[in-house]
Scaffold this motif. Structure first.
Motif, PDB file in Angstrom:
ATOM      1  N   GLU A 123       0.839  -1.193   0.000  1.00 21.01           N
ATOM      2  CA  GLU A 123       0.000   0.000   0.000  1.00 21.01           C
ATOM      3  C   GLU A 123       0.876   1.245   0.000  1.00 21.01           C
ATOM      4  O   GLU A 123       0.658   2.187  -0.764  1.00 21.01           O
ATOM      5  CB  GLU A 123      -0.922  -0.016   1.233  1.00 21.01           C
ATOM      6  CG  GLU A 123      -2.111   0.908   1.153  1.00 21.01           C
ATOM      7  CD  GLU A 123      -3.160   0.461   0.158  1.00 21.01           C
ATOM      8  OE1 GLU A 123      -3.955   1.322  -0.253  1.00 21.01           O
ATOM      9  OE2 GLU A 123      -3.189  -0.734  -0.214  1.00 21.01           O
ATOM     10  N   GLY A 124       1.885   1.239   0.853  1.00 25.12           N
ATOM     11  CA  GLY A 124       2.817   2.361   0.913  1.00 25.12           C
ATOM     12  C   GLY A 124       3.690   2.458  -0.319  1.00 25.12           C
ATOM     13  O   GLY A 124       4.105   3.551  -0.727  1.00 25.12           O
ATOM     14  N   ARG A 135      -2.430  -5.297   4.040  1.00 27.29           N
ATOM     15  CA  ARG A 135      -2.737  -6.154   2.894  1.00 27.29           C
ATOM     16  C   ARG A 135      -3.390  -5.277   1.825  1.00 27.29           C
ATOM     17  O   ARG A 135      -4.325  -4.541   2.122  1.00 27.29           O
ATOM     18  CB  ARG A 135      -3.673  -7.289   3.320  1.00 27.29           C
ATOM     19  CG  ARG A 135      -3.078  -8.144   4.429  1.00 27.29           C
ATOM     20  CD  ARG A 135      -3.981  -9.312   4.774  1.00 27.29           C
ATOM     21  NE  ARG A 135      -3.570  -9.977   6.006  1.00 27.29           N
ATOM     22  CZ  ARG A 135      -2.640 -10.917   6.088  1.00 27.29           C
ATOM     23  NH1 ARG A 135      -2.014 -11.302   4.992  1.00 27.29           N
ATOM     24  NH2 ARG A 135      -2.332 -11.481   7.244  1.00 27.29           N
ATOM     25  N   SER A 136      -2.874  -5.336   0.611  1.00 26.54           N
ATOM     26  CA  SER A 136      -3.332  -4.428  -0.436  1.00 26.54           C
ATOM     27  C   SER A 136      -4.017  -5.171  -1.578  1.00 26.54           C
ATOM     28  O   SER A 136      -3.388  -5.959  -2.288  1.00 26.54           O
ATOM     29  CB  SER A 136      -2.143  -3.623  -0.977  1.00 26.54           C
ATOM     30  OG  SER A 136      -2.549  -2.810  -2.049  1.00 26.54           O
ATOM     31  N   MET A 137      -5.305  -4.902  -1.761  1.00 23.71           N
ATOM     32  CA  MET A 137      -6.026  -5.466  -2.894  1.00 23.71           C
ATOM     33  C   MET A 137      -5.640  -4.753  -4.185  1.00 23.71           C
ATOM     34  O   MET A 137      -5.579  -5.362  -5.250  1.00 23.71           O
ATOM     35  CB  MET A 137      -7.537  -5.346  -2.666  1.00 23.71           C
ATOM     36  CG  MET A 137      -8.055  -6.170  -1.496  1.00 23.71           C
ATOM     37  SD  MET A 137      -7.699  -7.946  -1.659  1.00 23.71           S
ATOM     38  CE  MET A 137      -8.705  -8.338  -3.096  1.00 23.71           C
ATOM     39  N   ARG A 160       0.163  -2.084  -9.574  1.00 23.24           N
ATOM     40  CA  ARG A 160       1.603  -2.366  -9.696  1.00 23.24           C
ATOM     41  C   ARG A 160       2.295  -1.328 -10.577  1.00 23.24           C
ATOM     42  O   ARG A 160       3.458  -0.971 -10.327  1.00 23.24           O
ATOM     43  CB  ARG A 160       1.812  -3.780 -10.232  1.00 23.24           C
ATOM     44  CG  ARG A 160       1.376  -4.858  -9.229  1.00 23.24           C
ATOM     45  CD  ARG A 160       1.791  -6.247  -9.676  1.00 23.24           C
ATOM     46  NE  ARG A 160       1.130  -6.672 -10.899  1.00 23.24           N
ATOM     47  CZ  ARG A 160      -0.046  -7.289 -10.944  1.00 23.24           C
ATOM     48  NH1 ARG A 160      -0.707  -7.518  -9.825  1.00 23.24           N
ATOM     49  NH2 ARG A 160      -0.573  -7.669 -12.108  1.00 23.24           N
ATOM     50  N   LYS A 161       1.593  -0.819 -11.590  1.00 20.31           N
ATOM     51  CA  LYS A 161       2.172   0.252 -12.410  1.00 20.31           C
ATOM     52  C   LYS A 161       2.401   1.498 -11.571  1.00 20.31           C
ATOM     53  O   LYS A 161       3.425   2.175 -11.703  1.00 20.31           O
ATOM     54  CB  LYS A 161       1.241   0.576 -13.588  1.00 20.31           C
ATOM     55  CG  LYS A 161       1.280  -0.427 -14.722  1.00 20.31           C
ATOM     56  CD  LYS A 161       0.360   0.000 -15.859  1.00 20.31           C
ATOM     57  CE  LYS A 161       0.420  -0.991 -17.021  1.00 20.31           C
ATOM     58  NZ  LYS A 161      -0.503  -0.601 -18.116  1.00 20.31           N
ATOM     59  N   THR A 189       4.401 -13.554  -3.662  1.00 16.02           N
ATOM     60  CA  THR A 189       3.655 -13.617  -4.921  1.00 16.02           C
ATOM     61  C   THR A 189       3.594 -12.237  -5.564  1.00 16.02           C
ATOM     62  O   THR A 189       3.834 -12.088  -6.767  1.00 16.02           O
ATOM     63  CB  THR A 189       2.229 -14.149  -4.677  1.00 16.02           C
ATOM     64  OG1 THR A 189       2.297 -15.469  -4.143  1.00 16.02           O
ATOM     65  CG2 THR A 189       1.430 -14.175  -5.976  1.00 16.02           C
ATOM     66  N   GLY A 190       3.282 -11.218  -4.749  1.00 15.01           N
ATOM     67  CA  GLY A 190       3.251  -9.852  -5.266  1.00 15.01           C
ATOM     68  C   GLY A 190       4.601  -9.419  -5.797  1.00 15.01           C
ATOM     69  O   GLY A 190       4.703  -8.794  -6.865  1.00 15.01           O
ATOM     70  N   GLY A 191       5.668  -9.757  -5.070  1.00 13.83           N
ATOM     71  CA  GLY A 191       7.012  -9.385  -5.498  1.00 13.83           C
ATOM     72  C   GLY A 191       7.443 -10.084  -6.767  1.00 13.83           C
ATOM     73  O   GLY A 191       8.086  -9.491  -7.641  1.00 13.83           O
TER      74      GLY A 191
END
Length: 328
Positions: free
Chosen positions: A46-47, A76-78, A86-87, A111-113
């Motif tokens: 989020e940050g 946790r970021s939706m 992500r952009k 997974t996000g990374g």
């Protein structure tokens, strides 16, 4: 040629775990040692999307090695799960001149990374931080050892009252998908039975085991239940079933909950965090990316993030057998 790393960002994401602050401290000080700038990213992904960054120096992380939780906060970021999110994050790190990221968290964080790395060819290294110890590629995740000590101490106190009143206690511990906490604390605290997701004991077998314990002279019992155990819909259903099918026990339930995630990290977790932070930063500087740092045979090793996410940590079968023998 790997790109030159001049500035590294560090974030914590997902559930907090004791040792995260020690890992942040290690990342920041390893950067300082190698004359690389370090930037704290607050509130996880989020940050990252909002550019919530703060430069960190070796002095910025004094007096945090002993603190639980995470000074960088976690969220946790939706939105980060979307391409647009992500952009936005990539625009923020590019604007800030950040060349690589150290991600401290669990499989959701990794997974996000991994996706971020694939989409933007952006260097990332993961440090496993979760009390459940359910990540492939490391024998210990940050916070696992501390959680074990916290839970054993709580069970020891509960046993005092169980013995005093001839009670049977069902004690629920964390472990939605893996029984590492339950199995270890069950052995360490001398539990009569240990119920974990990996082993379906069955209600009838549980009652029969408790009857044998009673016949052997035990007047009180402790049963450790991982929250992901499949025997009953909940630990309270287990209590009701035993109440209905077994006389002579005053059955109680204790759900330890989030107290397991708090508290000052153990010495083991502080040392592990320090080792992992050094390995993470130095791996990025050596051109490594899309890996997780892990402890294997007491050595710092790298596991591809994809394997860490898709792999499954295995329960210790020897410890399972030890628990059966000790319950005699």
């Amino acid at each position: 040629m790997p790109k030159t790393i001049k500035k590294i960002g560090v974030l914590t994401s997902g559930g907090d775990a004791p040792g995260m602050n020690a890992a942040v401290r290690s990342v920041v000080r390893t950067c300082a040692y190698h004359n690389v700038e370090c930037v704290a990213v607050y509130r996880g992904y989020e940050g990252l999307m909002q550019g919530d960054f703060k430069p960190m120096t070796a002095r910025s992380v004094k007096d945090i090695i002993n603190r639980g939780g995470t000074i960088l906060k976690s969220a946790r970021s939706m939105e980060f799960r979307t391409v647009e999110g992500r952009k936005l994050a990539y625009q923020q790190v590019t604007k800030a001149g950040i060349d690589a990221l150290v991600l401290i968290g669990g499989d959701g964080t990794f997974t996000g990374g991994m996706i971020f790395n694939q989409e933007f060819d952006f260097p990332v290294i993961g440090i496993p931080g979760t009390i459940d110890n359910d990540i492939f590629g490391t024998s210990h995740t940050l916070g696992f050892d501390t959680a074990l000590n916290t839970v054993v101490e709580a069970i020891d106190k509960i046993r005092d009252t169980a013995s005093s009143h001839n009670r049977l206690f069902f004690i629920e511990v964390m472990g939605r998908d893996a029984g590492h906490i339950a199995l270890n604390v069950g052995v360490g605290a001398g539990a009569e039975e240990i119920l974990i997701p990996e082993e379906d004991m069955g209600l009838d077998r549980l009652v029969e085991s408790l009857r044998r314990s009673r016949q052997s002279g035990k007047t009180s019992s402790i049963v450790i239940v991982a929250e992901g155990d499949k025997i009953g819909k909940s630990v309270f259903e287990l209590k009701d079933y035993v109440d209905e099918n077994m006389e002579g026990y005053d059955v109680r339930v204790s759900v330890l909950g989030h107290m397991q995630r708090g508290g000052a990290p153990s010495c083991f977790d502080r040392v592990l965090a320090s080792r992992m932070g050094v390995k993470a930063v130095e791996s990025l500087l050596a051109g490594k990316t899309n890996y997780m740092v892990g402890l294997i045979n007491n050595e710092m090793e790298l596991t591809p993030l994809d394997s860490a996410i898709k792999g499954k940590s295995k329960i210790n079968l020897e410890l399972l057998r030890v628990s059966e023998i000790m319950a005699t």
